[in-house]
Design a protein around this motif. Structure first.
Motif, PDB file in Angstrom:
ATOM      1  N   GLU A  91       0.838  -1.214   0.000  1.00 57.61           N
ATOM      2  CA  GLU A  91       0.000   0.000   0.000  1.00 57.61           C
ATOM      3  C   GLU A  91       0.863   1.251   0.000  1.00 57.61           C
ATOM      4  O   GLU A  91       0.589   2.229  -0.716  1.00 57.61           O
ATOM      5  CB  GLU A  91      -0.926  -0.005   1.220  1.00 57.61           C
ATOM      6  N   ASN A  92       1.924   1.249   0.805  1.00 58.34           N
ATOM      7  CA  ASN A  92       2.821   2.410   0.860  1.00 58.34           C
ATOM      8  C   ASN A  92       3.536   2.616  -0.467  1.00 58.34           C
ATOM      9  O   ASN A  92       3.749   3.760  -0.900  1.00 58.34           O
ATOM     10  CB  ASN A  92       3.841   2.229   1.992  1.00 58.34           C
ATOM     11  N   MET A  93       3.924   1.522  -1.122  1.00 58.04           N
ATOM     12  CA  MET A  93       4.589   1.628  -2.421  1.00 58.04           C
ATOM     13  C   MET A  93       3.651   2.266  -3.439  1.00 58.04           C
ATOM     14  O   MET A  93       4.066   3.105  -4.254  1.00 58.04           O
ATOM     15  CB  MET A  93       5.027   0.239  -2.900  1.00 58.04           C
ATOM     16  N   ILE A  94       2.377   1.876  -3.392  1.00 59.25           N
ATOM     17  CA  ILE A  94       1.384   2.442  -4.308  1.00 59.25           C
ATOM     18  C   ILE A  94       1.187   3.925  -4.018  1.00 59.25           C
ATOM     19  O   ILE A  94       1.169   4.763  -4.933  1.00 59.25           O
ATOM     20  CB  ILE A  94       0.054   1.677  -4.174  1.00 59.25           C
ATOM     21  N   THR A  95       1.069   4.261  -2.738  1.00 59.59           N
ATOM     22  CA  THR A  95       0.850   5.658  -2.344  1.00 59.59           C
ATOM     23  C   THR A  95       2.026   6.544  -2.755  1.00 59.59           C
ATOM     24  O   THR A  95       1.836   7.689  -3.193  1.00 59.59           O
ATOM     25  CB  THR A  95       0.652   5.751  -0.820  1.00 59.59           C
ATOM     26  N   LYS A  96       3.238   6.019  -2.636  1.00 61.73           N
ATOM     27  CA  LYS A  96       4.428   6.801  -2.973  1.00 61.73           C
ATOM     28  C   LYS A  96       4.613   6.966  -4.475  1.00 61.73           C
ATOM     29  O   LYS A  96       5.459   7.755  -4.909  1.00 61.73           O
ATOM     30  CB  LYS A  96       5.675   6.150  -2.369  1.00 61.73           C
ATOM     31  N   GLY A  97       3.870   6.190  -5.260  1.00 63.83           N
ATOM     32  CA  GLY A  97       3.942   6.362  -6.702  1.00 63.83           C
ATOM     33  C   GLY A  97       4.897   5.439  -7.423  1.00 63.83           C
ATOM     34  O   GLY A  97       5.323   5.754  -8.547  1.00 63.83           O
ATOM     35  N   ASP A  98       5.256   4.307  -6.813  1.00 61.34           N
ATOM     36  CA  ASP A  98       6.084   3.339  -7.524  1.00 61.34           C
ATOM     37  C   ASP A  98       5.362   2.908  -8.797  1.00 61.34           C
ATOM     38  O   ASP A  98       4.154   2.641  -8.783  1.00 61.34           O
ATOM     39  CB  ASP A  98       6.358   2.118  -6.649  1.00 61.34           C
ATOM     40  N   LYS A  99       6.101   2.832  -9.903  1.00 63.33           N
ATOM     41  CA  LYS A  99       5.494   2.569 -11.205  1.00 63.33           C
ATOM     42  C   LYS A  99       5.373   1.083 -11.517  1.00 63.33           C
ATOM     43  O   LYS A  99       4.541   0.668 -12.324  1.00 63.33           O
ATOM     44  CB  LYS A  99       6.312   3.251 -12.315  1.00 63.33           C
ATOM     45  N   VAL A 100       6.235   0.275 -10.919  1.00 64.35           N
ATOM     46  CA  VAL A 100       6.207  -1.181 -11.105  1.00 64.35           C
ATOM     47  C   VAL A 100       6.391  -1.827  -9.741  1.00 64.35           C
ATOM     48  O   VAL A 100       7.201  -1.351  -8.929  1.00 64.35           O
ATOM     49  CB  VAL A 100       7.320  -1.664 -12.065  1.00 64.35           C
ATOM     50  N   LEU A 101       5.647  -2.893  -9.474  1.00 65.09           N
ATOM     51  CA  LEU A 101       5.804  -3.660  -8.240  1.00 65.09           C
ATOM     52  C   LEU A 101       6.284  -5.061  -8.573  1.00 65.09           C
ATOM     53  O   LEU A 101       5.715  -5.737  -9.438  1.00 65.09           O
ATOM     54  CB  LEU A 101       4.467  -3.745  -7.487  1.00 65.09           C
ATOM     55  N   VAL A 102       7.338  -5.477  -7.892  1.00 63.37           N
ATOM     56  CA  VAL A 102       7.851  -6.848  -8.011  1.00 63.37           C
ATOM     57  C   VAL A 102       7.588  -7.520  -6.675  1.00 63.37           C
ATOM     58  O   VAL A 102       8.132  -7.104  -5.647  1.00 63.37           O
ATOM     59  CB  VAL A 102       9.360  -6.854  -8.344  1.00 63.37           C
TER      60      VAL A 102
END
Length: 371
Positions: A91-102
């Motif tokens: 959730e934090n990665m999404i909120t911070k604006g990461d463009k790709v999730l591995v």
């Protein structure tokens, strides 16, 4: 002996193809094709399940290193095998604006809601080594050929125990262990092994004295060394295994953390290198390679995390350029929402005969790591 030599040589030949097959294609080697400014402006979130197992530490660090070399900003998080923690980190990665999730998931079925949020924001998701289930947000899957992992382990036991030349009047005695029931990979590891071993079980050439042959009976929660040790200790007690007790020729284990628990229990029961049952494994963790060298583990599947990291960097590069990543499997991995385009690297197995070429000469470990 000729079979074993041929088997070992085959593994060495496959090793050569491992580095070719996992690094072919312009975008997959090193990830440098992303382009300086676009890569530097891109944040990639990497979610690993735990630091408790050596392999996830290596996977995470290799991924971070390769992505940073390609110019990406990397947010690497470990979730301590806690689903709520992993969900919060994503959730934090999404909120911070990461463009790709591995993401290497703890529970492949527990991330649907948080990944729905990622999809709404146009964030691409790459499932890493463990398939994420029941989510149409998963764009790609990068892993090793997990079914082949199981068949290699099964074939190894067939060869070492001379099962093809045995009959039910001269059986071998074996127990079976696999990994965590919430890890989709055990369907492939255990399924592949059982496709090889079950005909021998059905014909009486392999006898499983406990009768525990189903996936549920053989599962080990969280791939826990401690849980594997407890179950093996219970089997030793209930079945009367021991150097001077009931015969035990082999224990099938899907990975090294389970193999370590099995080994601990067998050593506690008085087994030594001279009479140790054959134990299989996976990941070539340092303690398990040391056990191979001292004669208490027979083999371990080698999955070079460097090659898998290279492949994921290539996927990220392609995604950021609006291209399709290199894929070599579009039939095997259905996560409940459809087939996930996948890239499968080839696993090979290590024994005392070939570990130096696989692990030392390749630079994966130093000789001192195994002393």
């Amino acid at each position: 002996m000729k079979k074993l030599i041929a088997f070992g040589l085959a593994a060495l030949m496959v090793t050569g193809s491992l580095f070719v097959s996992c690094n072919k294609g312009g975008s997959s080697a090193g990830g440098s094709s992303a382009g300086g400014s676009s890569a530097k402006a891109t944040a990639v979130g990497v979610s690993m399940p735990t630091k408790d197992l050596q392999r996830w530490n290596q996977d995470g660090e290799n991924m971070k290193k390769k992505l940073e070399e390609a110019g990406y900003k990397v947010d690497l998080q470990y979730a301590n095998n806690d689903i709520a923690t992993q969900t919060s980190q994503i959730e934090n990665m999404i909120t911070k604006g990461d463009k790709v999730l591995v993401i290497a998931s703890i529970d492949g079925s527990a991330l649907k809601n948080v990944l729905d949020s990622a999809k709404k924001k146009g964030i691409k998701v790459i499932a890493y080594d463990r398939l994420i289930m029941n989510s149409d947000a998963v764009s790609y899957y990068a892993t090793f050929d997990n079914y082949k992992v199981g068949t290699i382990q099964g074939d190894f036991l067939v060869d070492r125990l001379n099962l093809k030349s045995r009959s039910a009047s001269n059986p071998v005695y074996m127990e079976l262990f696999t990994g965590s029931p919430d890890d989709n990979n055990i369907n492939f590891f255990f399924g592949g092994a059982m496709d090889v071993l079950k005909p021998y079980i059905d014909s009486g050439v392999i006898v499983v004295p406990s009768g525990q042959t189903s996936k549920a009976q053989c599962a080990t929660l969280n791939w826990s060394t401690e849980e594997a040790q407890k179950r093996m200790e219970n089997l030793i007690t209930s079945q009367g295994y021991g150097p001077k007790g009931k015969k035990l020729d082999a224990v099938y284990s899907s990975n090294d953390s389970c193999a370590m628990g099995i080994t601990n229990a067998l050593e506690g029961a008085g087994y030594t290198a001279e009479n140790f049952p054959l134990i299989t494994g996976q990941d070539c963790d340092k303690p398990s390679v040391k056990n191979m060298l001292k004669g208490t583990q027979a083999m371990s599947i080698f999955k070079d995390t460097r090659t898998l990291a290279d492949k994921v960097v290539g996927m990220v590069d392609a995604i950021m350029q609006g291209k399709e990543p290199e894929i070599n499997d579009t039939k095997t991995y259905d996560n409940g929402t459809g087939i996930i385009p996948s890239y499968l690297c080839d696993p090979v197995f290590a024994t005392t005969e070939n570990y130096k070429s696989l692990l030392i000469d390749s630079g994966y470990y130093k000789e001192s790591d195994l002393q």
